[in-house]
Design a protein around this motif. Structure first.
Motif, short mmCIF file in Angstrom:
data_model
loop_
_atom_site.label_atom_id
_atom_site.label_comp_id
_atom_site.label_asym_id
_atom_site.label_seq_id
_atom_site.Cartn_x
_atom_site.Cartn_y
_atom_site.Cartn_z
N GLN A 180 -12.08 -17.74 -31.64
CA GLN A 180 -10.84 -18.28 -32.15
C GLN A 180 -9.67 -17.47 -31.63
OE1 GLN A 180 -10.82 -18.68 -36.35
NE2 GLN A 180 -8.80 -19.58 -36.47
N GLY A 181 -8.70 -18.16 -31.04
CA GLY A 181 -7.51 -17.51 -30.55
C GLY A 181 -6.38 -17.68 -31.55
N ILE A 182 -5.71 -16.57 -31.86
CA ILE A 182 -4.62 -16.59 -32.84
C ILE A 182 -3.40 -15.93 -32.22
CG2 ILE A 182 -3.86 -15.90 -35.14
CD1 ILE A 182 -6.86 -15.62 -35.84
N GLN A 183 -2.28 -16.62 -32.21
CA GLN A 183 -1.02 -16.05 -31.78
C GLN A 183 0.01 -16.25 -32.88
OE1 GLN A 183 0.22 -16.12 -27.53
NE2 GLN A 183 -0.90 -18.04 -27.52
N GLY A 184 0.91 -15.30 -33.01
CA GLY A 184 1.91 -15.46 -34.05
C GLY A 184 2.99 -14.41 -33.98
N ILE A 185 3.90 -14.51 -34.92
CA ILE A 185 4.97 -13.52 -35.07
C ILE A 185 5.10 -13.21 -36.55
CG2 ILE A 185 6.73 -15.36 -35.10
CD1 ILE A 185 8.63 -13.29 -33.76
N LEU A 186 5.29 -11.95 -36.87
CA LEU A 186 5.27 -11.47 -38.25
C LEU A 186 6.67 -11.07 -38.69
CD1 LEU A 186 3.40 -10.73 -40.65
CD2 LEU A 186 3.19 -8.45 -39.63
N PHE A 187 7.07 -11.56 -39.90
CA PHE A 187 8.41 -11.29 -40.41
C PHE A 187 8.35 -10.65 -41.79
CE2 PHE A 187 9.07 -14.91 -37.56
CZ PHE A 187 10.16 -14.47 -36.81
N ASP A 188 9.40 -9.90 -42.11
CA ASP A 188 9.66 -9.43 -43.47
C ASP A 188 10.12 -10.63 -44.29
OD1 ASP A 188 11.29 -8.47 -45.76
OD2 ASP A 188 10.90 -6.49 -44.92
N SER A 189 9.48 -10.89 -45.42
CA SER A 189 9.80 -12.09 -46.20
C SER A 189 11.15 -12.00 -46.89
CB SER A 189 8.71 -12.33 -47.25
OG SER A 189 8.66 -11.26 -48.17
N ILE A 190 11.73 -10.80 -46.98
CA ILE A 190 13.03 -10.64 -47.65
C ILE A 190 14.19 -10.75 -46.66
CG2 ILE A 190 14.45 -9.13 -49.08
CD1 ILE A 190 11.97 -10.25 -50.48
N ASN A 191 14.15 -9.96 -45.59
CA ASN A 191 15.28 -9.95 -44.64
C ASN A 191 15.01 -10.75 -43.37
OD1 ASN A 191 13.65 -8.27 -43.03
ND2 ASN A 191 14.54 -6.42 -43.92
N ASN A 192 13.81 -11.30 -43.25
CA ASN A 192 13.44 -12.15 -42.13
C ASN A 192 13.46 -11.42 -40.78
OD1 ASN A 192 12.45 -14.80 -41.66
ND2 ASN A 192 14.35 -15.36 -40.64
N LYS A 193 13.33 -10.10 -40.82
CA LYS A 193 13.29 -9.32 -39.58
C LYS A 193 11.85 -9.14 -39.12
CE LYS A 193 17.54 -6.66 -40.38
NZ LYS A 193 18.13 -5.30 -40.51
N PRO A 194 11.61 -9.10 -37.80
CA PRO A 194 10.24 -8.90 -37.28
C PRO A 194 9.67 -7.56 -37.73
CG PRO A 194 11.72 -9.67 -35.55
CD PRO A 194 12.58 -9.31 -36.71
N ILE A 195 8.38 -7.51 -37.96
CA ILE A 195 7.69 -6.29 -38.37
C ILE A 195 6.83 -5.80 -37.20
CG2 ILE A 195 6.05 -5.27 -39.98
CD1 ILE A 195 6.76 -7.50 -41.95
N LYS A 196 7.11 -4.62 -36.70
CA LYS A 196 6.34 -4.08 -35.59
C LYS A 196 5.22 -3.17 -36.12
CE LYS A 196 9.18 0.03 -34.70
NZ LYS A 196 9.95 0.78 -33.68
N ILE A 221 -2.18 -4.89 -32.80
CA ILE A 221 -0.98 -4.63 -33.60
C ILE A 221 0.14 -5.55 -33.12
CG2 ILE A 221 -1.51 -2.21 -34.11
CD1 ILE A 221 0.43 -1.47 -31.81
N THR A 222 1.14 -5.73 -33.96
CA THR A 222 2.32 -6.48 -33.53
C THR A 222 3.16 -5.60 -32.60
OG1 THR A 222 3.46 -5.79 -35.56
CG2 THR A 222 2.42 -7.96 -35.57
N ASN A 223 3.82 -6.24 -31.64
CA ASN A 223 4.65 -5.48 -30.70
C ASN A 223 6.03 -5.22 -31.30
OD1 ASN A 223 6.11 -7.87 -30.41
ND2 ASN A 223 5.17 -8.41 -28.45
N GLU A 224 6.95 -4.74 -30.47
CA GLU A 224 8.28 -4.38 -30.96
C GLU A 224 9.04 -5.59 -31.50
OE1 GLU A 224 9.13 -1.12 -31.01
OE2 GLU A 224 7.10 -0.83 -30.24
N SER A 225 8.65 -6.80 -31.08
CA SER A 225 9.30 -8.03 -31.55
C SER A 225 8.53 -8.70 -32.68
CB SER A 225 9.46 -9.01 -30.38
OG SER A 225 10.22 -8.44 -29.34
N GLY A 226 7.50 -8.04 -33.20
CA GLY A 226 6.70 -8.60 -34.28
C GLY A 226 5.66 -9.60 -33.83
N GLU A 227 5.46 -9.75 -32.52
CA GLU A 227 4.53 -10.74 -31.99
C GLU A 227 3.13 -10.15 -31.82
OE1 GLU A 227 7.48 -13.22 -29.05
OE2 GLU A 227 6.89 -11.18 -28.47
N VAL A 271 -4.10 -6.91 -24.77
CA VAL A 271 -4.49 -6.15 -25.97
C VAL A 271 -3.33 -6.10 -26.97
CG1 VAL A 271 -5.45 -4.02 -26.92
CG2 VAL A 271 -6.14 -4.79 -24.65
N ILE A 272 -2.23 -5.49 -26.57
CA ILE A 272 -1.00 -5.53 -27.37
C ILE A 272 -0.06 -6.52 -26.67
CG2 ILE A 272 0.94 -4.24 -28.33
CD1 ILE A 272 -0.75 -1.70 -28.02
N LYS A 273 0.30 -7.58 -27.34
CA LYS A 273 1.11 -8.63 -26.72
C LYS A 273 2.40 -8.04 -26.16
CE LYS A 273 3.16 -13.19 -27.55
NZ LYS A 273 2.43 -13.87 -26.45
#
Length: 431
Positions: free
Chosen positions: A42-58, A73-79, A406-408
């Motif tokens: 299974q391939g999974i791609q995504g971007i992770l955000f803080d649910s309060i301020n909507n900023k990416p989480i690295k 892990i998520t990269n500097e852009s949360g991807e 490995v790390i996007k």
């Protein structure tokens, strides 16, 4: 007559081969379908955000509950992107970060297409515990417990991925990526060997200026938290858990909080007035008091850690380095307590003929897979082992690196790579 007999024999043989081939294909299809019912990739791609301020989480940890891999892990852009093989449909995707509530999603509820891209959100989870009484001896008890855990931690075997990028002002000057087989523990890297690597460096001028820290800096220099050595050296800077270092630091509790019914201590450390450590180091670490587990460690050093020697320079320019600042972090899995990520950032001012170029080197070492069988021919980390000149002329295969991130990579990182490839700066690949 003899010709007809031969034709009949050949015809009979063809019929048997065709029948066997069809039965074989049916059997393979049957086995594949039945295997796919319980296990699938299974391939999974995504971007992770803080649910309060909507900023990416690295640097959030992404992994599957049923997979031997420690994930990515998520990269500097949360991807992030993660490909999971041989998963059971009952397995769960887990997204974890020390500052947030953990997110768990059954794999069966996620699309199986690798091209699918999803937005994920984590909620901050920090609750102050006013009822917890903080005493000095509690803090030192924690420090000594951590030191004992680091000293006695079990050696494991796995695979790690290293990425490093350097900048001179806004211009990328260096790119390094490598795959390691290694042994490691809670204390950090034990032994290793490089499997594959690529290296590119932009020549700023004929001087070919660079620093000794640029060659696989963290793996070579500061790979462990605990050290029993008595002498002061660069490999022990910023790690107040050594046998003779603990007494030279003061420890203070910044805060305590509760997360998923566990009590956490956020502890600050700094050299005391009687300390003989040089240079001085400041930092903090987070400890799960309920599970007796170190979760995160950060150290900040106003020092070059041996990287302030300019070499490879034969020109007539005036070149120097000022205002060095070095920060490194150890991150551990909250689920299992295993070491999962080491990051090291080095910033400084490069001064050439009086002109200042703000510069930085950012690197990360991700322990992305555990293996049960011990690796062979591992060696202790050292400058000679990691020196890029040892494999600088090896053949470079760009397709491999595009297919195994490995790390996007962020858009900026892809732009940097494209620039290096356009200028034929890459020259290393080995196996």
């Amino acid at each position: 007559m003899s010709l007809n007999w031969r034709h009949l024999l050949i015809f009979n043989l063809v019929i048997k081969i065709t029948l066997f081939y069809n039965i074989y294909n049916l059997l393979i299809t049957f086995l594949f379908i039945n295997f796919h019912i319980c296990c699938y990739g299974q391939g999974i791609q995504g971007i992770l955000f803080d649910s309060i301020n909507n900023k990416p989480i690295k640097h959030a940890h992404i992994f599957s509950s049923g997979h031997n891999s420690t994930g990515t892990i998520t990269n500097e852009s949360g991807e992030f992107q993660l490909y999971l093989q041989n998963q059971e449909e009952s397995d769960t995707l887990i997204i974890s970060h020390v500052a947030y509530q953990q997110l768990k999603i059954p794999l069966a509820k996620l699309p199986r297409e690798h091209s699918y891209y999803k937005r994920f959100y984590l909620a901050p989870y920090v609750i102050q515990l006013e009822e917890v009484t903080i005493l000095d001896y509690n803090v030192m008890e924690i420090v000594h417990t951590i030191k004992k855990q680091l000293r006695e931690s079990k050696i494991e075997y796995g695979k790690a991925f290293y990425r490093q990028v350097s900048f001179r002002d806004t211009e990328a000057t260096e790119w390094i990526e490598s795959f390691y087989d290694l042994s490691y523990s809670l204390n950090g890297v034990d032994k290793l060997k490089i499997n594959q690597a690529r290296f590119a460096r932009r020549r700023n001028d004929a001087a070919q200026v660079f620093f000794t820290h640029s060659n696989f800096s963290y793996v070579s220099l500061g790979q462990q938290l605990y050290s029993a050595k008595s002498q002061i050296d660069e490999s022990r800077i910023g790690k107040p858990f050594g046998e003779d270092f603990t007494s030279n630091y003061d420890f203070f509790v910044n805060r305590t909080y509760k997360k998923a019914s566990n009590i956490y201590y956020d502890i600050h450390f700094e050299p005391n007035t009687d300390s003989y450590t040089s240079p001085n180091v400041y930092g903090n670490f987070i400890y799960n008091y309920s599970k007796n587990r170190l979760i995160h460690y950060t150290a900040r050093v106003d020092h070059a850690l041996g990287a302030n020697q300019i070499y490879g320079y034969s020109g007539d320019k005036t070149i120097e380095m000022k205002n060095p600042k070095y920060t490194f972090q150890f991150s551990f899995s909250e689920n299992e307590g295993r070491l999962q990520l080491i990051t090291a950032d080095f910033i400084y001012d490069l001064i050439q003929d009086g002109k200042v170029f703000p510069s930085k080197v950012c690197s990360k070492l991700l322990f992305y897979e555990r293996v049960k069988k011990p690796h062979r021919k591992l060696r202790e980390p050292n400058r000679e082992l990691e020196d890029v000149s040892l494999f600088e002329t090896a053949k470079y295969k760009p397709k491999f690196w595009r297919d195994h991130p490995v790390i996007k990579r962020t858009k900026e990182e892809n732009r940097v790579i494209a620039t290096f490839e356009k200028n034929n700066a890459f020259g290393t690949y080995f196996k």
